[in-house]
Design a protein around this motif. Structure first.
Motif, PDB file in Angstrom:
ATOM      1  N   GLN A 183       0.832  -1.212   0.000  1.00 51.59           N
ATOM      2  CA  GLN A 183       0.000   0.000   0.000  1.00 51.59           C
ATOM      3  C   GLN A 183       0.861   1.254   0.000  1.00 51.59           C
ATOM      4  O   GLN A 183       0.543   2.231  -0.674  1.00 51.59           O
ATOM      5  N   LYS A 184       1.953   1.225   0.739  1.00 53.90           N
ATOM      6  CA  LYS A 184       2.862   2.379   0.799  1.00 53.90           C
ATOM      7  C   LYS A 184       3.520   2.602  -0.566  1.00 53.90           C
ATOM      8  O   LYS A 184       3.607   3.729  -1.036  1.00 53.90           O
ATOM      9  N   ILE A 185       3.951   1.530  -1.201  1.00 53.86           N
ATOM     10  CA  ILE A 185       4.563   1.639  -2.530  1.00 53.86           C
ATOM     11  C   ILE A 185       3.564   2.218  -3.521  1.00 53.86           C
ATOM     12  O   ILE A 185       3.880   3.137  -4.286  1.00 53.86           O
ATOM     13  N   ARG A 186       2.334   1.697  -3.492  1.00 51.64           N
ATOM     14  CA  ARG A 186       1.295   2.192  -4.403  1.00 51.64           C
ATOM     15  C   ARG A 186       1.014   3.681  -4.157  1.00 51.64           C
ATOM     16  O   ARG A 186       0.913   4.478  -5.100  1.00 51.64           O
ATOM     17  N   ALA A 187       0.923   4.076  -2.883  1.00 49.31           N
ATOM     18  CA  ALA A 187       0.641   5.479  -2.555  1.00 49.31           C
ATOM     19  C   ALA A 187       1.770   6.384  -3.039  1.00 49.31           C
ATOM     20  O   ALA A 187       1.505   7.448  -3.620  1.00 49.31           O
ATOM     21  N   LEU A 188       3.009   5.971  -2.824  1.00 46.89           N
ATOM     22  CA  LEU A 188       4.144   6.784  -3.287  1.00 46.89           C
ATOM     23  C   LEU A 188       4.193   6.851  -4.805  1.00 46.89           C
ATOM     24  O   LEU A 188       4.476   7.898  -5.382  1.00 46.89           O
ATOM     25  N   ARG A 189       3.890   5.738  -5.460  1.00 49.00           N
ATOM     26  CA  ARG A 189       3.875   5.716  -6.929  1.00 49.00           C
ATOM     27  C   ARG A 189       2.836   6.689  -7.460  1.00 49.00           C
ATOM     28  O   ARG A 189       3.111   7.492  -8.359  1.00 49.00           O
ATOM     29  N   LYS A 190       1.644   6.649  -6.884  1.00 42.66           N
ATOM     30  CA  LYS A 190       0.579   7.539  -7.343  1.00 42.66           C
ATOM     31  C   LYS A 190       0.893   9.000  -7.013  1.00 42.66           C
ATOM     32  O   LYS A 190       0.604   9.894  -7.812  1.00 42.66           O
ATOM     33  N   GLU A 191       1.473   9.226  -5.843  1.00 42.98           N
ATOM     34  CA  GLU A 191       1.863  10.577  -5.446  1.00 42.98           C
ATOM     35  C   GLU A 191       2.848  11.170  -6.454  1.00 42.98           C
ATOM     36  O   GLU A 191       2.808  12.362  -6.738  1.00 42.98           O
ATOM     37  N   ARG A 192       3.688  10.309  -7.012  1.00 39.91           N
ATOM     38  CA  ARG A 192       4.690  10.749  -7.988  1.00 39.91           C
ATOM     39  C   ARG A 192       4.155  10.674  -9.418  1.00 39.91           C
ATOM     40  O   ARG A 192       4.885  10.846 -10.373  1.00 39.91           O
ATOM     41  N   LYS A 193       2.869  10.361  -9.528  1.00 38.78           N
ATOM     42  CA  LYS A 193       2.191  10.285 -10.827  1.00 38.78           C
ATOM     43  C   LYS A 193       2.873   9.305 -11.783  1.00 38.78           C
ATOM     44  O   LYS A 193       2.986   9.556 -12.982  1.00 38.78           O
ATOM     45  N   GLN A 194       3.314   8.176 -11.216  1.00 32.07           N
ATOM     46  CA  GLN A 194       3.903   7.117 -12.020  1.00 32.07           C
ATOM     47  C   GLN A 194       2.847   6.044 -12.251  1.00 32.07           C
ATOM     48  O   GLN A 194       2.020   5.788 -11.381  1.00 32.07           O
ATOM     49  N   THR A 195       2.903   5.436 -13.407  1.00 33.40           N
ATOM     50  CA  THR A 195       2.042   4.285 -13.658  1.00 33.40           C
ATOM     51  C   THR A 195       2.752   3.040 -13.143  1.00 33.40           C
ATOM     52  O   THR A 195       3.947   3.068 -12.850  1.00 33.40           O
ATOM     53  N   LEU A 196       1.999   1.963 -13.061  1.00 31.98           N
ATOM     54  CA  LEU A 196       2.595   0.686 -12.677  1.00 31.98           C
ATOM     55  C   LEU A 196       3.720   0.336 -13.661  1.00 31.98           C
ATOM     56  O   LEU A 196       4.792  -0.113 -13.262  1.00 31.98           O
ATOM     57  N   GLU A 197       3.462   0.606 -14.929  1.00 31.62           N
ATOM     58  CA  GLU A 197       4.437   0.290 -15.974  1.00 31.62           C
ATOM     59  C   GLU A 197       5.721   1.099 -15.822  1.00 31.62           C
ATOM     60  O   GLU A 197       6.817   0.553 -15.937  1.00 31.62           O
ATOM     61  N   THR A 198       5.595   2.412 -15.579  1.00 28.75           N
ATOM     62  CA  THR A 198       6.795   3.239 -15.490  1.00 28.75           C
ATOM     63  C   THR A 198       7.628   2.902 -14.251  1.00 28.75           C
ATOM     64  O   THR A 198       8.852   2.913 -14.312  1.00 28.75           O
ATOM     65  N   LEU A 199       6.952   2.568 -13.136  1.00 25.35           N
ATOM     66  CA  LEU A 199       7.704   2.191 -11.940  1.00 25.35           C
ATOM     67  C   LEU A 199       8.379   0.842 -12.141  1.00 25.35           C
ATOM     68  O   LEU A 199       9.547   0.671 -11.771  1.00 25.35           O
ATOM     69  N   ASP A 231      13.321  -1.893 -12.846  1.00 27.65           N
ATOM     70  CA  ASP A 231      13.814  -3.060 -13.577  1.00 27.65           C
ATOM     71  C   ASP A 231      13.250  -4.361 -12.989  1.00 27.65           C
ATOM     72  O   ASP A 231      13.989  -5.304 -12.702  1.00 27.65           O
ATOM     73  N   ILE A 232      11.930  -4.340 -12.764  1.00 23.81           N
ATOM     74  CA  ILE A 232      11.241  -5.547 -12.291  1.00 23.81           C
ATOM     75  C   ILE A 232      10.017  -5.775 -13.167  1.00 23.81           C
ATOM     76  O   ILE A 232       9.568  -4.875 -13.874  1.00 23.81           O
ATOM     77  N   GLY A 233       9.471  -6.957 -13.105  1.00 20.66           N
ATOM     78  CA  GLY A 233       8.311  -7.299 -13.919  1.00 20.66           C
ATOM     79  C   GLY A 233       7.056  -6.571 -13.468  1.00 20.66           C
ATOM     80  O   GLY A 233       6.848  -6.332 -12.272  1.00 20.66           O
ATOM     81  N   LEU A 234       6.231  -6.245 -14.423  1.00 21.48           N
ATOM     82  CA  LEU A 234       4.974  -5.551 -14.163  1.00 21.48           C
ATOM     83  C   LEU A 234       4.046  -6.391 -13.277  1.00 21.48           C
ATOM     84  O   LEU A 234       3.472  -5.877 -12.310  1.00 21.48           O
ATOM     85  N   VAL A 235       3.911  -7.666 -13.571  1.00 23.79           N
ATOM     86  CA  VAL A 235       3.046  -8.544 -12.779  1.00 23.79           C
ATOM     87  C   VAL A 235       3.577  -8.638 -11.349  1.00 23.79           C
ATOM     88  O   VAL A 235       2.814  -8.555 -10.381  1.00 23.79           O
ATOM     89  N   TYR A 236       4.896  -8.778 -11.210  1.00 25.32           N
ATOM     90  CA  TYR A 236       5.520  -8.876  -9.893  1.00 25.32           C
ATOM     91  C   TYR A 236       5.269  -7.607  -9.081  1.00 25.32           C
ATOM     92  O   TYR A 236       4.899  -7.670  -7.905  1.00 25.32           O
ATOM     93  N   LEU A 237       5.414  -6.447  -9.712  1.00 26.80           N
ATOM     94  CA  LEU A 237       5.151  -5.189  -9.016  1.00 26.80           C
ATOM     95  C   LEU A 237       3.694  -5.122  -8.575  1.00 26.80           C
ATOM     96  O   LEU A 237       3.391  -4.711  -7.453  1.00 26.80           O
ATOM     97  N   GLY A 238       2.790  -5.539  -9.431  1.00 26.56           N
ATOM     98  CA  GLY A 238       1.377  -5.562  -9.067  1.00 26.56           C
ATOM     99  C   GLY A 238       1.116  -6.457  -7.867  1.00 26.56           C
ATOM    100  O   GLY A 238       0.336  -6.112  -6.978  1.00 26.56           O
ATOM    101  N   GLU A 239       1.793  -7.596  -7.823  1.00 28.06           N
ATOM    102  CA  GLU A 239       1.640  -8.510  -6.685  1.00 28.06           C
ATOM    103  C   GLU A 239       2.207  -7.899  -5.403  1.00 28.06           C
ATOM    104  O   GLU A 239       1.637  -8.074  -4.326  1.00 28.06           O
ATOM    105  N   ILE A 240       3.287  -7.173  -5.529  1.00 27.53           N
ATOM    106  CA  ILE A 240       3.865  -6.489  -4.362  1.00 27.53           C
ATOM    107  C   ILE A 240       2.888  -5.433  -3.859  1.00 27.53           C
ATOM    108  O   ILE A 240       2.600  -5.356  -2.666  1.00 27.53           O
ATOM    109  N   GLU A 241       2.366  -4.620  -4.766  1.00 28.84           N
ATOM    110  CA  GLU A 241       1.441  -3.556  -4.375  1.00 28.84           C
ATOM    111  C   GLU A 241       0.158  -4.106  -3.740  1.00 28.84           C
ATOM    112  O   GLU A 241      -0.403  -3.477  -2.857  1.00 28.84           O
TER     113      GLU A 241
END
Length: 114
Positions: free
Chosen positions: A8-24, A29-39
């Motif tokens: 939740q903290k990662i997602r909040a910081l990502r959104k605060e910085r106006k980054q998409t899941l893809e750009t983060l 340098d990690i997989g999109l699916v993996y990042l989604g699972e972390i978030e």
């Protein structure tokens, strides 16, 4: 901190910085699916991945996990110093005056609420 809280903290910081899941994911340098699972709190990142996320989000590790430690203060002092490097002497004096006033007000508010 558990997986869900970290995600939740990662997602909040990502959104605060106006980054998409893809750009983060790309910046870290990690997989999109993996990042989604972390978030979503499904997976806990390895230390290596955690460091990549810290760097990609441009935060201190303490800020990401919600700790206030001496190293966190050092991080903020360094960031402030970096920001002030490009200022003229007059601008630096003005920022310092504003910062001193702000610190006094924060301390005043803190004592009023305790």
């Amino acid at each position: 901190m558990n997986k869900l809280e970290l995600g939740q903290k990662i997602r909040a910081l990502r959104k605060e910085r106006k980054q998409t899941l893809e750009t983060l994911a790309e910046a870290a340098d990690i997989g999109l699916v993996y990042l989604g699972e972390i978030e979503r709190g499904i997976k806990m990142p390895s230390l290596k991945t955690f460091i990549k996320l810290v760097n990609a989000l441009d935060v201190s590790a303490d800020e990401l996990i919600g700790l206030e430690t001496k190293s966190g203060r050092d991080y903020y002092a360094q960031k402030l110093s970096e920001q002030m490097q490009s200022l003229t002497q007059e601008e630096t004096a003005a920022v310092l005056a504003i910062l001193e006033t702000t610190i006094q007000q924060v301390k005043k508010l803190r004592t009023e609420t305790t």
